[in-house]
Motif scaffolding. Structure first.
Motif, mmCIF file in Angstrom:
data_model
loop_
_atom_site.group_PDB
_atom_site.id
_atom_site.type_symbol
_atom_site.label_atom_id
_atom_site.label_comp_id
_atom_site.label_asym_id
_atom_site.label_seq_id
_atom_site.Cartn_x
_atom_site.Cartn_y
_atom_site.Cartn_z
ATOM 1 N N LYS A 65 0.850 -1.195 0.000
ATOM 2 C CA LYS A 65 0.000 0.000 0.000
ATOM 3 C C LYS A 65 0.884 1.243 0.000
ATOM 4 C CE LYS A 65 -4.223 -1.807 0.536
ATOM 5 N NZ LYS A 65 -5.400 -1.494 -0.287
ATOM 6 N N PRO A 66 1.658 1.465 -1.073
ATOM 7 C CA PRO A 66 2.586 2.596 -1.089
ATOM 8 C C PRO A 66 1.880 3.926 -0.902
ATOM 9 C CG PRO A 66 2.277 1.704 -3.306
ATOM 10 C CD PRO A 66 1.629 0.746 -2.357
ATOM 11 N N ARG A 67 2.489 4.774 -0.076
ATOM 12 C CA ARG A 67 2.021 6.127 0.225
ATOM 13 C C ARG A 67 0.767 6.143 1.082
ATOM 14 N NH1 ARG A 67 5.262 9.282 -2.941
ATOM 15 N NH2 ARG A 67 4.198 11.162 -2.266
ATOM 16 N N GLU A 68 0.322 4.990 1.563
ATOM 17 C CA GLU A 68 -0.866 4.941 2.417
ATOM 18 C C GLU A 68 -0.457 4.607 3.851
ATOM 19 O OE1 GLU A 68 -4.121 2.597 1.088
ATOM 20 O OE2 GLU A 68 -3.802 3.081 -1.019
ATOM 21 N N PRO A 69 -0.941 5.372 4.837
ATOM 22 C CA PRO A 69 -0.602 5.089 6.236
ATOM 23 C C PRO A 69 -1.189 3.747 6.679
ATOM 24 C CG PRO A 69 -1.540 7.296 5.992
ATOM 25 C CD PRO A 69 -1.794 6.578 4.705
ATOM 26 N N ILE A 70 -0.388 2.963 7.401
ATOM 27 C CA ILE A 70 -0.819 1.671 7.938
ATOM 28 C C ILE A 70 -0.540 1.672 9.430
ATOM 29 C CG2 ILE A 70 -0.585 -0.830 7.815
ATOM 30 C CD1 ILE A 70 0.394 -0.542 4.967
ATOM 31 N N SER A 71 -1.510 1.265 10.219
ATOM 32 C CA SER A 71 -1.368 1.317 11.668
ATOM 33 C C SER A 71 -0.331 0.327 12.177
ATOM 34 C CB SER A 71 -2.719 1.027 12.345
ATOM 35 O OG SER A 71 -3.069 -0.334 12.184
ATOM 36 N N ARG A 72 0.233 0.615 13.337
ATOM 37 C CA ARG A 72 1.188 -0.301 13.957
ATOM 38 C C ARG A 72 0.530 -1.645 14.240
ATOM 39 N NH1 ARG A 72 2.700 4.720 15.763
ATOM 40 N NH2 ARG A 72 4.954 5.138 15.868
ATOM 41 N N PRO B 289 13.818 10.863 7.996
ATOM 42 C CA PRO B 289 13.413 9.934 6.924
ATOM 43 C C PRO B 289 12.558 10.604 5.853
ATOM 44 C CG PRO B 289 12.121 9.541 8.900
ATOM 45 C CD PRO B 289 13.203 10.514 9.283
ATOM 46 N N ILE B 290 12.843 10.218 4.622
ATOM 47 C CA ILE B 290 12.067 10.714 3.475
ATOM 48 C C ILE B 290 11.098 9.655 2.978
ATOM 49 C CG2 ILE B 290 12.225 11.491 1.068
ATOM 50 C CD1 ILE B 290 14.957 12.654 1.745
ATOM 51 N N TYR B 291 11.526 8.409 2.983
ATOM 52 C CA TYR B 291 10.745 7.334 2.353
ATOM 53 C C TYR B 291 9.921 6.526 3.350
ATOM 54 C CZ TYR B 291 14.054 8.643 -1.234
ATOM 55 O OH TYR B 291 14.806 9.360 -2.126
ATOM 56 N N LEU B 292 10.499 6.187 4.494
ATOM 57 C CA LEU B 292 9.765 5.414 5.500
ATOM 58 C C LEU B 292 9.348 6.380 6.599
ATOM 59 C CD1 LEU B 292 8.614 2.858 6.529
ATOM 60 C CD2 LEU B 292 10.893 2.066 7.168
ATOM 61 N N GLN B 293 8.159 6.949 6.414
ATOM 62 C CA GLN B 293 7.733 8.061 7.259
ATOM 63 C C GLN B 293 6.784 7.613 8.369
ATOM 64 O OE1 GLN B 293 6.201 11.412 5.125
ATOM 65 N NE2 GLN B 293 8.073 11.710 3.915
ATOM 66 N N THR B 294 6.869 8.328 9.482
ATOM 67 C CA THR B 294 5.921 8.147 10.574
ATOM 68 C C THR B 294 4.699 9.021 10.311
ATOM 69 O OG1 THR B 294 7.705 7.758 12.170
ATOM 70 C CG2 THR B 294 5.551 8.392 13.057
ATOM 71 N N VAL B 295 3.531 8.428 10.419
ATOM 72 C CA VAL B 295 2.285 9.186 10.285
ATOM 73 C C VAL B 295 1.705 9.318 11.683
ATOM 74 C CG1 VAL B 295 0.018 9.311 9.198
ATOM 75 C CG2 VAL B 295 1.933 8.225 7.990
ATOM 76 N N ARG B 296 1.803 10.489 12.234
ATOM 77 C CA ARG B 296 1.445 10.714 13.630
ATOM 78 C C ARG B 296 0.018 10.279 13.930
ATOM 79 N NH1 ARG B 296 3.284 16.282 16.174
ATOM 80 N NH2 ARG B 296 5.255 15.274 15.531
ATOM 81 N N GLY B 297 -0.126 9.493 14.980
ATOM 82 C CA GLY B 297 -1.447 9.033 15.394
ATOM 83 C C GLY B 297 -1.961 7.838 14.612
ATOM 84 N N VAL B 298 -1.192 7.392 13.604
ATOM 85 C CA VAL B 298 -1.635 6.278 12.778
ATOM 86 C C VAL B 298 -0.607 5.148 12.795
ATOM 87 C CG1 VAL B 298 -2.390 5.519 10.492
ATOM 88 C CG2 VAL B 298 -2.941 7.807 11.292
ATOM 89 N N GLY B 299 0.540 5.401 12.173
ATOM 90 C CA GLY B 299 1.554 4.353 12.081
ATOM 91 C C GLY B 299 2.653 4.783 11.138
#
Length: 231
Positions: free
Chosen positions: A175-182, A215-225
């Motif tokens: 799922k590139p560019r889509e936030p995925i939860s921990r 990080p540019i490619y493996l990003q943290t999405v705050r509150g999501v994953g």
């Protein structure tokens, strides 16, 4: 076990069954037969995984506490054409009809022979293969990751990954560019626990990013994953 043939990339199968023993056995058997297998104990957990990842085939138990396999089948069929195989301890004709009306592609009564399950799985995948070919590779910066082989190359050079790192990167690459939860990543990958996901991400960043602290490619999405920012 006989290895699955005629598939360059391992097909990803989701098994949903409230019986822990059956889930574990099916996951092991499918893995030994050359598939990638994820498991869920109920429909709620299954919905979370379906929202986060791409699957090539679903195997649903019919009789589960709470939401049944029939209801879950209807949910999937409203959003996807991925083939569905239903399992049931009752071989009643009306159950089979209800399952097929809900959108299932095949039906197997318990107890079943593992070889028969494998034959049905391969048959369903063969029929759906043209519509179900998933993204084989993703590119991000100087890196290229093969989802099927689990191989990461940076500037053409093979980067060594642990099994856990490869499974986590594969989950993100689906799922590139889509936030995925921990939570979803822990269920899908070999990380096991959400905290372990963070550890694996830190290790991956050291192998992928020019500056792991920014990080540019493996990003943290705050509150999501996390999200893999593929090209």
């Amino acid at each position: 076990m006989n290895k699955k043939a005629n598939y360059d990339d391992a097909s990803h199968i989701l098994v949903v069954d409230d019986d822990d023993r059956i889930r574990t056995l099916l996951k092991r058997y499918l893995a030994e037969s050359g598939f990638r297998a994820s498991i869920a104990a109920d429909a709620t957990q299954a919905r979370s995984l379906i929202a986060a990842f791409d699957f090539d085939l679903f195997i649903f138990d019919v009789m589960m506490p709470g939401e049944t396999g029939f209801s879950l089948t209807k949910f999937v069929r409203d959003i996807s054409n991925v083939p569905i195989l239903l399992l049931t301890a009752r071989g009643l004709p009306e159950d089979r009809i209800e399952g097929l009306e809900a959108g299932a592609d095949d039906y197997l009564s318990k107890p079943f022979e593992p070889r028969e399950l494998l034959l049905r799985v391969n048959s369903l995948l063969r029929r759906s293969k043209p519509a179900q070919l998933s993204r084989k590779e993703v590119q991000f910066g100087d890196c290229n990751f093969s989802i099927g082989r689990g191989e990461l190359r940076k500037n053409g050079e093979l980067v060594r990954l642990t099994a856990g790192e490869a499974s986590l990167l594969r989950a993100l690459a689906q799922k590139p560019r889509e936030p995925i939860s921990r939570e979803a990543l822990a269920q899908q990958s070999d990380a096991g626990m959400e905290r372990s996901v963070d550890v694996q991400v830190t290790r991956l960043r050291k192998k992928i990013e020019e500056d792991p602290r920014a990080p540019i490619y493996l990003q943290t999405v705050r509150g999501v994953g996390y999200a893999l920012m593929a090209d």
